[in-house]
Motif scaffolding. Structure first.
Motif, mmCIF file in Angstrom:
data_model
loop_
_atom_site.group_PDB
_atom_site.id
_atom_site.type_symbol
_atom_site.label_atom_id
_atom_site.label_comp_id
_atom_site.label_asym_id
_atom_site.label_seq_id
_atom_site.Cartn_x
_atom_site.Cartn_y
_atom_site.Cartn_z
ATOM 1 N N LYS A 46 0.824 -0.998 0.069
ATOM 2 C CA LYS A 46 0.079 -0.037 0.041
ATOM 3 C C LYS A 46 0.896 1.174 0.041
ATOM 4 O O LYS A 46 1.815 1.271 0.655
ATOM 5 N N ARG A 47 0.507 2.375 -0.798
ATOM 6 C CA ARG A 47 1.159 3.526 -0.985
ATOM 7 C C ARG A 47 0.415 4.628 -0.208
ATOM 8 O O ARG A 47 -0.214 5.353 -0.563
ATOM 9 N N TYR A 48 0.614 4.659 1.296
ATOM 10 C CA TYR A 48 0.058 5.554 2.132
ATOM 11 C C TYR A 48 0.920 6.613 2.446
ATOM 12 O O TYR A 48 0.463 7.430 3.246
ATOM 13 N N PHE A 49 2.020 6.693 1.928
ATOM 14 C CA PHE A 49 2.841 7.832 2.173
ATOM 15 C C PHE A 49 3.321 8.283 0.807
ATOM 16 O O PHE A 49 3.766 7.855 -0.011
ATOM 17 N N LYS A 50 3.704 9.780 0.728
ATOM 18 C CA LYS A 50 4.088 10.363 -0.095
ATOM 19 C C LYS A 50 5.127 11.467 0.260
ATOM 20 O O LYS A 50 4.977 11.961 1.554
#
Length: 405
Positions: free
Chosen positions: A29-33
Motif C-alpha cells: 500500500k502506498r499510504y505515504f508520499k
C-alpha cells in the motif's frame, strides 16, 4: 540533571510513523508520499517547538482561573478523573465542531486537513494557533473546579490517543466502533467525500457525534484533503493561506454585517475566488518542478538534523539560556521554511541560507563572545556575498541537481 522527558515524544512518534510505513509497504500500500510526509512533520515540529514557550502560559491561565473563579473544590479521585476525561472530551467535541463551522477557527484548524494522505504523519499537523483556541475552550475546566495539574495531566493523555487513529493500516474494531473514535471513524472525518463532510468530530468517544447528529460510519473509500486541494508544499502558505483568504473576503464584503458573517459565520462565506487571486500575489507557484534524488536527499538530511536539534533542545530545555532558545527557534523555523521552499524549487531559497548562517553565528557568539569569532563570521559572510553568483550556481546544483536560471 533536570531533564524534560517530554522530549521523548519526538522519537516515540517517529518510531510509530516508521512502523506504519513498514506495515503499509509490506502490504503493498502506498499510504505515504515524500512531499506530503515532510510537510506534515514540518508542521508538527513547529508546533512542538513553539509549545515550549506557550505551555507555561496555558498553565498560568488555568491556575489563575482555578484560584479566582472555581465553582467547586475538586480533589483528585478515581471517579473525578473519569469525570474530567468525559468533560475534556465533551469540550473537545464542541471546540472541534466549531473549528469547522466558524471561519476564524477554521483558519487555524484547516492546516490539519490539508494532507491528501492519511497516516500517522498527518496527526502532527497541529499548529500553535489551534493550541490557543483549544485553551480558550478548556478554560472552562478550572472554572468548574478541576485543579490545573489535574487538567494538564489529562490533556497529555487525551492528546496521545488521537495520534493512533490517523491510520489506514487498522480496519474496523468491532464493538469499539460503538464507543470510541476509531481509525475508521476518523478516516471519515478527514475525507472530502460529500457524504463525509463535517462528520465525526469526537476525539476519544464517538458518543457525542451520535448524540448531536454528526456521526457517519465509513462506507465508501475516503478521498482525503480539502474539497479544494492546496497543492503547495510551502510551510508559510499552509499556515496562513486561509487567514489571507478570510481577510480578502472581509475586504470585498459590503457592510459590517456581511464582514462579520465572513469572520464568524461558516467558511462557506469566504470568497471561493480568493485563493487563486492570493496565489498570484503570495505563492508564485513554480509550474516546472522536477523532483530529483539530490533534492529529496537534501530535504531528508535537513529534516533529520532538525528533528535531532529539536529533541536535544527539548530535553535540555531548562539549561538553555533564553537568547539561545530564541536562536534555536529561529534556526528551526527558517529550516522548515527552507524545506518547503526547496520542494517547490523557489529561486529565493538560496538567500535563506544567509539568514540561517547569521542566526547560527549569533548563537555561537553568545557562548564565545570573542572578537576573533565575530571577525571570522563577518569575513565569511562578506566573501559569500562577493562570490554570490558562483555560490548560487553551486547551491542549485547541490540541491536541485541542475542550475536554476
Amino acid at each position: 540533571m533536570h531533564l524534560n522527558f517530554l522530549a521523548l515524544a519526538v522519537p516515540f512518534f517517529l518510531t510509530f510513523m516508521g512502523l506504519e510505513y513498514l506495515v503499509a509497504h509490506k502490504r503493498g500500500k502506498r499510504y505515504f508520499k515524500f512531499n506530503d510526509s515532510v510537510a506534515n512533520i514540518s508542521v508538527g515540529i513547529a508546533e512542538r517547538l513553539l509549545d515550549t514557550f506557550t505551555v507555561g502560559l496555558f498553565y498560568f491561565l488555568y491556575d489563575y482561573l482555578h484560584r479566582h473563579y472555581a465553582l467547586f473544590d475538586i480533589k483528585p479521585g478515581v471517579l473525578l478523573w473519569v469525570a474530567l476525561l468525559v468533560c475534556t472530551d465533551f469540550i473537545w467535541y464542541w471546540y472541534h465542531r466549531l473549528a469547522h463551522e466558524v471561519t476564524l477557527f477554521w483558519c487555524a484548524h484547516v492546516v490539519h486537513h490539508q494532507s491528501e494522505e492519511f497516516n500517522y504523519t498527518v496527526s502532527a499537523r497541529i499548529t500553535v494557533f489551534q493550541a490557543f483556541i483549544r485553551t480558550g475552550f478548556w478554560a472552562v475546566l478550572p472554572v468548574i473546579g478541576f485543579p490545573p495539574a489535574m487538567i494538564t495531566s489529562m490533556l497529555l493523555v487525551h492528546g496521545l490517543y488521537p495520534f493512533f487513529i490517523h491510520t489506514r493500516t487498522i480496519g474496523k474494531l468491532g464493538i469499539l466502533e460503538y464507543i470510541l473514535v476509531t481509525p475508521s471513524h476518523h478516516r471519515v472525518h478527514h475525507a472530502s467525500n460529500p457524504k463525509y463532510l463535517d462528520k465525526n468530530y469526537g476525539d476519544v468517544f464517538i458518543i457525542w457525534d451520535k448524540l448531536f447528529g454528526t456521526f457517519q460510519k465509513e462506507e465508501e473509500e475516503p478521498i482525503y484533503g480539502l474539497t479544494k486541494p492546496l497543492e503547495s508544499n510551502s510551510f508559510l502558505w499552509q499556515h496562513f493561506h486561509f487567514l489571507l483568504e478570510m481577510f480578502y473576503s472581509v475586504k470585498r464584503a459590503s457592510g459590517w454585517r456581511n464582514k462579520l458573517c465572513v469572520v464568524f459565520g461558516k467558511p462557506d462565506y469566504v470568497d471561493p475566488a480568493a485563493r487563486e487571486v492570493l496565489e498570484e500575489s503570495f505563492l508564485l507557484r513554480n509550474r516546472t518542478i522536477t523532483e530529483t534524488p539530490k533534492l529529496n536527499n537534501y530535504v531528508v538530511w535537513q529534516m533529520a538534523a532538525t528533528l535531532t536539534l529539536l529533541f536535544i533542545f527539548l530535553l535540555l530545555e531548562y539549561y538553555v539560556p533564553v537568547f539561545v532558545q530564541v536562536c534555536v527557534t529561529l534556526l528551526i523555523l527558517l529550516t522548515l521554511i527552507n524545506c518547503g521552499a526547496i520542494m517547490e524549487q523557489k529561486r529565493w531559497v538560496f538567500y535563506l541560507e544567509y539568514a540561517r548562517y547569521s542566526v547560527l553565528c549569533f548563537a555561537l557568539y553568545y557562548y564565545w563572545p570573542h572578537p576573533s569569532l565575530l571577525t571570522l563570521a563577518v569575513l565569511v559572510l562578506t566573501t559569500a556575498l562577493w562570490f554570490r553568483s558562483r555560490l548560487k550556481e553551486r547551491y542549485y546544483r547541490l540541491v536541485y541537481g541542475y542550475t536554476r536560471t
